[in-house]
Design a protein around this motif. Sequence first.
Motif, PDB file in Angstrom:
ATOM      1  N   LEU A  56       0.859  -1.180   0.000  1.00  0.00           N
ATOM      2  CA  LEU A  56       0.000   0.000   0.000  1.00  0.00           C
ATOM      3  C   LEU A  56       0.896   1.230   0.000  1.00  0.00           C
ATOM      4  O   LEU A  56       1.881   1.290   0.739  1.00  0.00           O
ATOM      5  CB  LEU A  56      -0.900   0.017   1.234  1.00  0.00           C
ATOM      6  CG  LEU A  56      -1.790  -1.205   1.454  1.00  0.00           C
ATOM      7  CD1 LEU A  56      -2.589  -1.044   2.741  1.00  0.00           C
ATOM      8  CD2 LEU A  56      -2.713  -1.425   0.278  1.00  0.00           C
ATOM      9  N   THR A  57       0.536   2.211  -0.821  1.00  0.00           N
ATOM     10  CA  THR A  57       1.306   3.454  -0.913  1.00  0.00           C
ATOM     11  C   THR A  57       0.427   4.608  -0.471  1.00  0.00           C
ATOM     12  O   THR A  57      -0.721   4.746  -0.933  1.00  0.00           O
ATOM     13  CB  THR A  57       1.793   3.683  -2.356  1.00  0.00           C
ATOM     14  OG1 THR A  57       2.559   2.544  -2.761  1.00  0.00           O
ATOM     15  CG2 THR A  57       2.657   4.924  -2.450  1.00  0.00           C
ATOM     16  N   PHE A  58       0.970   5.461   0.401  1.00  0.00           N
ATOM     17  CA  PHE A  58       0.247   6.602   0.942  1.00  0.00           C
ATOM     18  C   PHE A  58       0.828   7.905   0.409  1.00  0.00           C
ATOM     19  O   PHE A  58       1.885   7.911  -0.220  1.00  0.00           O
ATOM     20  CB  PHE A  58       0.289   6.567   2.477  1.00  0.00           C
ATOM     21  CG  PHE A  58      -0.522   5.425   3.033  1.00  0.00           C
ATOM     22  CD1 PHE A  58      -1.826   5.630   3.445  1.00  0.00           C
ATOM     23  CD2 PHE A  58       0.004   4.155   3.099  1.00  0.00           C
ATOM     24  CE1 PHE A  58      -2.594   4.578   3.927  1.00  0.00           C
ATOM     25  CE2 PHE A  58      -0.746   3.089   3.579  1.00  0.00           C
ATOM     26  CZ  PHE A  58      -2.049   3.307   3.985  1.00  0.00           C
ATOM     27  N   ASN A  59       0.160   9.021   0.664  1.00  0.00           N
ATOM     28  CA  ASN A  59       0.581  10.311   0.135  1.00  0.00           C
ATOM     29  C   ASN A  59       1.714  10.956   0.927  1.00  0.00           C
ATOM     30  O   ASN A  59       2.226  11.995   0.525  1.00  0.00           O
ATOM     31  CB  ASN A  59      -0.609  11.270   0.074  1.00  0.00           C
ATOM     32  CG  ASN A  59      -1.141  11.619   1.447  1.00  0.00           C
ATOM     33  OD1 ASN A  59      -1.043  10.828   2.385  1.00  0.00           O
ATOM     34  ND2 ASN A  59      -1.719  12.801   1.577  1.00  0.00           N
ATOM     35  N   ARG A  90       5.372   3.612   1.964  1.00  0.00           N
ATOM     36  CA  ARG A  90       4.806   2.292   1.653  1.00  0.00           C
ATOM     37  C   ARG A  90       4.822   1.366   2.861  1.00  0.00           C
ATOM     38  O   ARG A  90       5.731   1.402   3.669  1.00  0.00           O
ATOM     39  CB  ARG A  90       5.604   1.641   0.530  1.00  0.00           C
ATOM     40  CG  ARG A  90       5.440   2.335  -0.788  1.00  0.00           C
ATOM     41  CD  ARG A  90       6.189   1.599  -1.889  1.00  0.00           C
ATOM     42  NE  ARG A  90       5.880   2.167  -3.182  1.00  0.00           N
ATOM     43  CZ  ARG A  90       6.549   3.168  -3.715  1.00  0.00           C
ATOM     44  NH1 ARG A  90       7.554   3.711  -3.077  1.00  0.00           N
ATOM     45  NH2 ARG A  90       6.188   3.626  -4.891  1.00  0.00           N
ATOM     46  N   ILE A  91       3.797   0.524   2.899  1.00  0.00           N
ATOM     47  CA  ILE A  91       3.753  -0.565   3.863  1.00  0.00           C
ATOM     48  C   ILE A  91       3.447  -1.823   3.056  1.00  0.00           C
ATOM     49  O   ILE A  91       2.609  -1.802   2.152  1.00  0.00           O
ATOM     50  CB  ILE A  91       2.702  -0.333   4.981  1.00  0.00           C
ATOM     51  CG1 ILE A  91       2.740  -1.481   6.003  1.00  0.00           C
ATOM     52  CG2 ILE A  91       1.316  -0.137   4.414  1.00  0.00           C
ATOM     53  CD1 ILE A  91       1.928  -1.206   7.269  1.00  0.00           C
ATOM     54  N   VAL A 110      -2.277   2.240   9.910  1.00  0.00           N
ATOM     55  CA  VAL A 110      -0.947   2.840   9.902  1.00  0.00           C
ATOM     56  C   VAL A 110      -0.979   4.126  10.713  1.00  0.00           C
ATOM     57  O   VAL A 110      -2.038   4.661  11.013  1.00  0.00           O
ATOM     58  CB  VAL A 110      -0.469   3.121   8.457  1.00  0.00           C
ATOM     59  CG1 VAL A 110      -0.325   1.836   7.658  1.00  0.00           C
ATOM     60  CG2 VAL A 110      -1.391   4.086   7.740  1.00  0.00           C
ATOM     61  N   THR A 111       0.204   4.612  11.046  1.00  0.00           N
ATOM     62  CA  THR A 111       0.318   5.877  11.765  1.00  0.00           C
ATOM     63  C   THR A 111       0.875   6.909  10.804  1.00  0.00           C
ATOM     64  O   THR A 111       1.973   6.742  10.268  1.00  0.00           O
ATOM     65  CB  THR A 111       1.241   5.740  12.990  1.00  0.00           C
ATOM     66  OG1 THR A 111       0.760   4.652  13.794  1.00  0.00           O
ATOM     67  CG2 THR A 111       1.250   7.016  13.805  1.00  0.00           C
ATOM     68  N   SER A 112       0.094   7.967  10.563  1.00  0.00           N
ATOM     69  CA  SER A 112       0.520   8.997   9.629  1.00  0.00           C
ATOM     70  C   SER A 112       1.649   9.825  10.235  1.00  0.00           C
ATOM     71  O   SER A 112       1.955   9.727  11.425  1.00  0.00           O
ATOM     72  CB  SER A 112      -0.659   9.883   9.232  1.00  0.00           C
ATOM     73  OG  SER A 112      -1.187  10.550  10.354  1.00  0.00           O
ATOM     74  N   ALA A 113       2.267  10.656   9.406  1.00  0.00           N
ATOM     75  CA  ALA A 113       3.402  11.466   9.847  1.00  0.00           C
ATOM     76  C   ALA A 113       3.037  12.379  11.014  1.00  0.00           C
ATOM     77  O   ALA A 113       3.876  12.671  11.865  1.00  0.00           O
ATOM     78  CB  ALA A 113       3.940  12.295   8.678  1.00  0.00           C
ATOM     79  N   ASP A 114       1.759  12.801  11.084  1.00  0.00           N
ATOM     80  CA  ASP A 114       1.349  13.683  12.181  1.00  0.00           C
ATOM     81  C   ASP A 114       0.948  12.920  13.435  1.00  0.00           C
ATOM     82  O   ASP A 114       0.488  13.499  14.402  1.00  0.00           O
ATOM     83  CB  ASP A 114       0.229  14.618  11.728  1.00  0.00           C
ATOM     84  CG  ASP A 114      -1.059  13.891  11.378  1.00  0.00           C
ATOM     85  OD1 ASP A 114      -1.113  12.650  11.502  1.00  0.00           O
ATOM     86  OD2 ASP A 114      -2.021  14.564  10.970  1.00  0.00           O
ATOM     87  N   GLY A 115       1.105  11.579  13.408  1.00  0.00           N
ATOM     88  CA  GLY A 115       0.846  10.768  14.590  1.00  0.00           C
ATOM     89  C   GLY A 115      -0.550  10.193  14.697  1.00  0.00           C
ATOM     90  O   GLY A 115      -0.846   9.465  15.634  1.00  0.00           O
TER      91      GLY A 115
END
Length: 176
Positions: A56-59, A90-91, A110-115
Motif C-alpha cells: 500500500l502506498t500513501f501520500n 509504503r507498507i 498505519v500511523t501517519s506522519a502527524d501521529g
Amino acid sequence: MTSSVARRLVGGALAAFLVVLASIAFAGPASAHSSLVSSDPARGASVSAGPQRVTLTFNEALQDSYDTLTVVGPDQNFWQQGDAQVVGQRISIALRPLGPAGEYRINYRVTSADGHPVSGQVPFTLTTAGTGTPGPSADGSDSSDDSGIPVWVYVVVVVVVVGVATTFVVRRRART
C-alpha cells in the motif's frame, strides 16, 4: 442608548468581523492525515494467481509504529506471513500462497506522519483457486484449539458446592 455606546458596539462588531475575515484569508493549509494513494494489487482488481506481497502506498511517509497489515480470505482466515514493513510512504507484507477463489481483503492500520492512526480496507479477487494453506482464523475461532475445560463445567461445580453448603448449614441450625 447613547450615540457613543452605539458607536462603540458597531466599532467592536466591525473589529471582530475584520479579525475573523483576516484569519480566514491568511490561514495556512489544514494538516491532513495520510491517505491511501495506491495498492498492489489494486482496489477491486481480479487476479488469477496470488501475489507474493501486498503493498500500500500513501501520500506521505508513515511512522514505523503500531502498523498493522493483514489479508483475510473468503474463508475468513489470515493469508499474510511475517511482519509488515514500512519504508517511507509504503507498507507491505508477504503472503502465503493463496487458497480459495473469492474476495480477499487487505486490512490496514498505519500511523501517519502527524501521529494519527489511519485505517481502511482494500479488496481484490482471486479468480482461480490456489493450493495454499491458510493461517489462523481471522474471527478468533480455531476449531483445533482445545483450550481446556469449558466454563459451564466450573459454573455447575460452583452451584453444586454452594447448594450442598447451604443445605448443610440449614440442617445444622435446625438441630440446635
